[in-house]
Design an enzyme around this catalytic site. Structure first.
Site, PDB file in Angstrom:
ATOM      1  N   SER A   1      34.175 -10.915  62.534  1.00 58.73           N
ATOM      2  CA  SER A   1      34.700 -10.006  63.666  1.00 58.73           C
ATOM      3  C   SER A   1      34.470  -8.563  62.947  1.00 58.73           C
ATOM      4  O   SER A   1      35.009  -8.447  61.844  1.00 58.73           O
ATOM      5  CB  SER A   1      35.869 -10.069  64.192  1.00 58.73           C
TER       6      SER A   1
ATOM      7  N   HIS B   1      39.627  -5.646  68.324  1.00 63.41           N
ATOM      8  CA  HIS B   1      40.578  -6.613  68.252  1.00 63.41           C
ATOM      9  C   HIS B   1      40.988  -6.752  66.853  1.00 63.41           C
ATOM     10  O   HIS B   1      41.961  -7.291  66.728  1.00 63.41           O
ATOM     11  CB  HIS B   1      40.103  -8.146  68.760  1.00 63.41           C
TER      12      HIS B   1
ATOM     13  N   ASP C   1      34.083  -3.581  72.489  1.00 65.01           N
ATOM     14  CA  ASP C   1      35.029  -4.077  71.513  1.00 65.01           C
ATOM     15  C   ASP C   1      34.989  -3.297  69.870  1.00 65.01           C
ATOM     16  O   ASP C   1      34.613  -3.855  69.063  1.00 65.01           O
ATOM     17  CB  ASP C   1      34.778  -5.814  71.096  1.00 65.01           C
TER      18      ASP C   1
END
Length: 752
Positions: free
Chosen positions: A660, A88, A225
């Site tokens: 992230s 992402h 991810d």
């Protein structure tokens, strides 16, 4: 009288707040680890010293961590600049390389040699070279009292600019300085910013986004991810703009990758760039988030997402255009929902009120200096929050609803051109600004569909008009409400707006710019989209922003003093500064958790769970045929664990947005995973941390390797990495080049 259960729980939480921060709470400055955290970290399982985590004299873990772009983290996993981050985080770059014909979002992308690695203009990777406490220099000459917050900030910024420039003069480095503890301290970060970052590999969305919005902010999780990039440098190994002559960057340190896996109680360290937390917010600040801001933003984003979801499902073109935007909108929409649930569960406002009562008692019971400094603080904060409440709501409706309409946001971006014409800017300066706007216009229409945006406008403009406090709504919008009340309402107005505006097509917008560059500002200002944008933003600047800014400036001043007071009140507590997108260390342990009565979650998930969730009728849970084939054949290579492949695990690390892509590192300094989310029950941790409920979610590095090697057939990338240890199934890892060199050197020494 015996205390109620509620009172007992509140008392327990208050004790937690007043006690030294637990190992799993906190986002710590790497510079201060030796004095604040080293002993505790080693007690929890760290085998390294603080100097091996952060050093300016030798390669350390910090040299393998980068800020990826402007809002994520990445880690270096090879001696040739290979960079690992979240899917992402790289999603925008993957989207920009995608088209209906080459849909890398859906199918994934893998460069099988260096010539196939894709350039990404504007993408950067930033290393921290060193940190320095510059509080004394920044606050030199700044009065401590009887000065307006805005005036104080001007003096601070002047000092910051001078100090930053002097620190990097004559070098290729950059520097920035950020406030900590609400401006009680300041630290400088000297950085090295690389500009040539190329896409190497990304799994298909059916792996990289598996679970979609359904599983977002949730555990158990089965999302692969990750995406892989490479940093390129000039021949001197220094940052350089893109060039075919650039070479892979040679890092000062890269992370070895462990295949040994994790077990409950194992030490975990998250190293990254957390974005924003507000752990020292007062009860009035928490209530504003919980009762005012979050509900409004959730409502607006919910309406926007429903429109985008329907149109993306109906058109591949729209799906690709809006994929990254949708993900960004949905991410915090769901986070705010979970955050409010968590704040309610913890009774956060009441807990803060009790903490403030203790502070007020401490302040009032002190000597004259303490009473003068701290006793008036909390009543003043309460007053400022009461003043700003409606203005915060109005601001949220402007940013989320009005500017959530892309046509209005685009029109607003052009309005400065009209101001330049009005102020008779030099022709060359105006022409340069218009040329820049032309490029922005092309990009805008490449990534937007006006038919979809019209539906968004029809959904959002009524929310904006009805949700904004009436006294703060522009007169122009009130007139529109009255004018169209009997003519079909907002739907009729929006139809007319998109029918008449020339800014709804690239050709029309470029024609308007043709007129503006000739000095005809009316071509823009008379456009109905520009008129609405100008009315909303003009009202925002004159009726909302001044009061909002004045009140928030006062809150900032008072909050700075409040945090200073808390640190004096609680002398045995180790205070960590709120996150502000600077390099931090969070540490904790692998742990399962029980979110509710009768429910307990294990600490890891596997490929088995992906197959259990598989649903070809639901885009969130589609599984690639190749992955199914590998699973059926048990073709897991050296990445197996108990006859399957581990996918993700959870730990107690304190993380937030910006973490992230952060490396999750074991006690030996080896990469065991990549952080990508928090659990639904822990999303309130930006405001209040609960060690029993908060968990960070990590992609197990073995699943990443399995996808790269077995699924994508990109084993050449694995060979580039340094793999250490062995899987719990007893299989030896594939040896990378670096590992072979290490073994060869050891053999040479043994032979000698």
């Amino acid at each position: 009288m015996l205390p109620t259960l509620r009172q007992a729980l509140l008392a327990l939480l208050l004790l937690t707040l007043a006690a030294p921060a637990r190992a799993d709470e906190g986002m710590w400055l790497p510079l201060l680890l030796k004095q604040l955290n080293e002993a505790d970290m080693q007690k929890k399982g760290l085998k390294l010293t603080a100097d091996q985590i952060y050093s300016i004299n030798q390669g350390s873990l910090k040299d393998a961590v980068v800020q990826f772009g402007g809002g994520c983290t990445g880690e270096i996993i090879s001696n040739e600049g290979l960079l690992l981050t979240n899917h992402h985080c790289g999603y925008g770059q993957i989207q920009q390389h995608s088209s209906v014909e080459n849909d890398y979002l859906t199918k994934g992308y893998w460069a099988m040699d260096r010539s196939q690695e894709l350039t990404n203009p504007g993408l950067t990777a930033t290393f921290i070279i060193r940190m320095e406490d510059v509080t004394g220099q920044v606050l030199a000459g700044v009065p401590t009292r009887n000065i307006a917050e805005a005036d104080r900030e001007k003096l601070v910024q002047t000092n910051i600019q001078r100090i930053s420039q002097a620190a990097v003069q004559g070098t290729h480095y950059q520097a920035f300085i950020r406030p900590f503890y609400n401006g009680n301290e300041y630290y400088m970060f000297v950085t090295e910013v690389f500009q040539d970052i190329r896409l190497v590999g990304a799994p298909p969305s059916s792996i990289g986004k598996f679970g979609g919005d359904t599983d977002n902010w949730a555990w158990p999780r089965h999302t692969g991810d990750f995406s892989i990039f490479r940093i390129y440098a000039g021949p001197d190994n220094k940052p350089a703009p893109y060039s075919a002559q650039n070479v892979p960057f040679k890092p000062r340190h890269h992370l070895p990758i462990s295949l040994a896996g994790v077990q409950p109680g194992d030490f975990t360290l998250v190293f990254g760039f957390p974005g924003r937390t507000n752990e020292y917010l007062t009860s009035w600040g928490v209530d504003e988030v919980y009762s005012v801001s979050n509900p409004a933003k959730i409502k607006v984003r919910d309406a926007r997402l429903r429109v985008l979801d329907a149109d993306m499902k109906a058109s591949d073109k729209v799906r690709i255009q809006y994929a990254a935007k949708y993900a960004g909108i949905a991410n915090y929409w769901k986070k705010w929902i979970g955050e409010n649930r968590g704040l309610k569960k913890l009774d956060a406002v009441r807990v803060k009120q009790e903490q403030e009562a203790q502070f007020q008692q401490w302040a009032s019971a002190g000597d004259e200096a303490r009473r003068a400094a701290y006793a008036p603080l909390l009543p003043a904060l309460q007053q400022q929050y009461a003043t700003v409440r409606d203005y915060t709501l109005a601001r949220d409706y402007v940013t989320e609803a009005a500017m959530g309409v892309e046509l209005l946001a685009y029109a607003n971006s052009l309005l400065p051109l009209a101001e330049m014409v009005d102020k008779k800017a030099p022709a060359a300066e105006l022409a340069a600004a218009v040329d820049k706007a032309r490029g922005g216009t092309t990009n805008f229409f490449k990534n937007s569909t006006m038919a979809t945006d019209q539906k968004v406008a029809a959904a959002l403009l009524p929310l904006y008009a009805n949700g904004t406090p009436p006294a703060l709504l522009p007169a122009y919008v009130k007139t529109l409400q009255q004018q169209y009340a009997t003519k079909g309402g907002w739907n009729a107005y929006v139809t007319q707006l998109y029918g008449k505006s020339r800014l709804t097509s690239e050709a029309g917008a470029q024609a308007v710019l043709d007129e503006v560059v000739k000095g005809n500002a009316r071509a823009l200002l008379d456009d109905p989209a520009a008129q609405l944008a100008a009315a909303i933003i003009g009202n925002y600047r004159t009726a909302i922003l001044p009061t909002y800014t004045a009140a928030t400036d006062q809150i900032a001043l008072l909050q700075r003093t409040y945090v200073a007071g808390l640190r004096q009140q609680q002398t045995t507590r180790k205070f960590y500064p709120d996150a502000n997108s600077t390099l931090r260390v969070a540490y904790g342990q692998v742990q399962p958790y029980a979110p509710a009565d009768g429910t307990k979650y294990d600490f890891y998930t596997t490929l088995d769970g992906i197959m259990e969730k598989a649903d070809p009728t639901n885009p969130d849970f589609e599984v690639p045929a190749r992955l199914v084939e590998l699973y059926k054949n048990k073709d897991f290579g050296p990445y197996a664990y108990k006859g399957t492949v581990p996918v993700a695990f959870i730990a107690t690390n304190h993380t937030t947005g910006g973490n992230s892509g952060s490396p999750v590192i074991n006690g030996r300094g080896e990469l065991i995973g990549t952080n990508f989310d928090r659990n639904w029950e822990g999303t309130m941790s930006d405001i209040m941390f609960d060690p029993d409920r908060v968990r960070n979610i990590t992609l197990d590095v073995r699943y990443m390797l399995f996808v790269v090697d077995k699924f994508a057939g990109a084993g050449h990338l694995v060979k580039e990495m340094t793999l250490v240890g062995s899987t719990s199934d007893g299989a030896a890892p594939t040896e990378g080049k670096k590992m072979k060199k290490v073994k060869a050197k050891k053999k040479e020494k043994a032979d000698a």
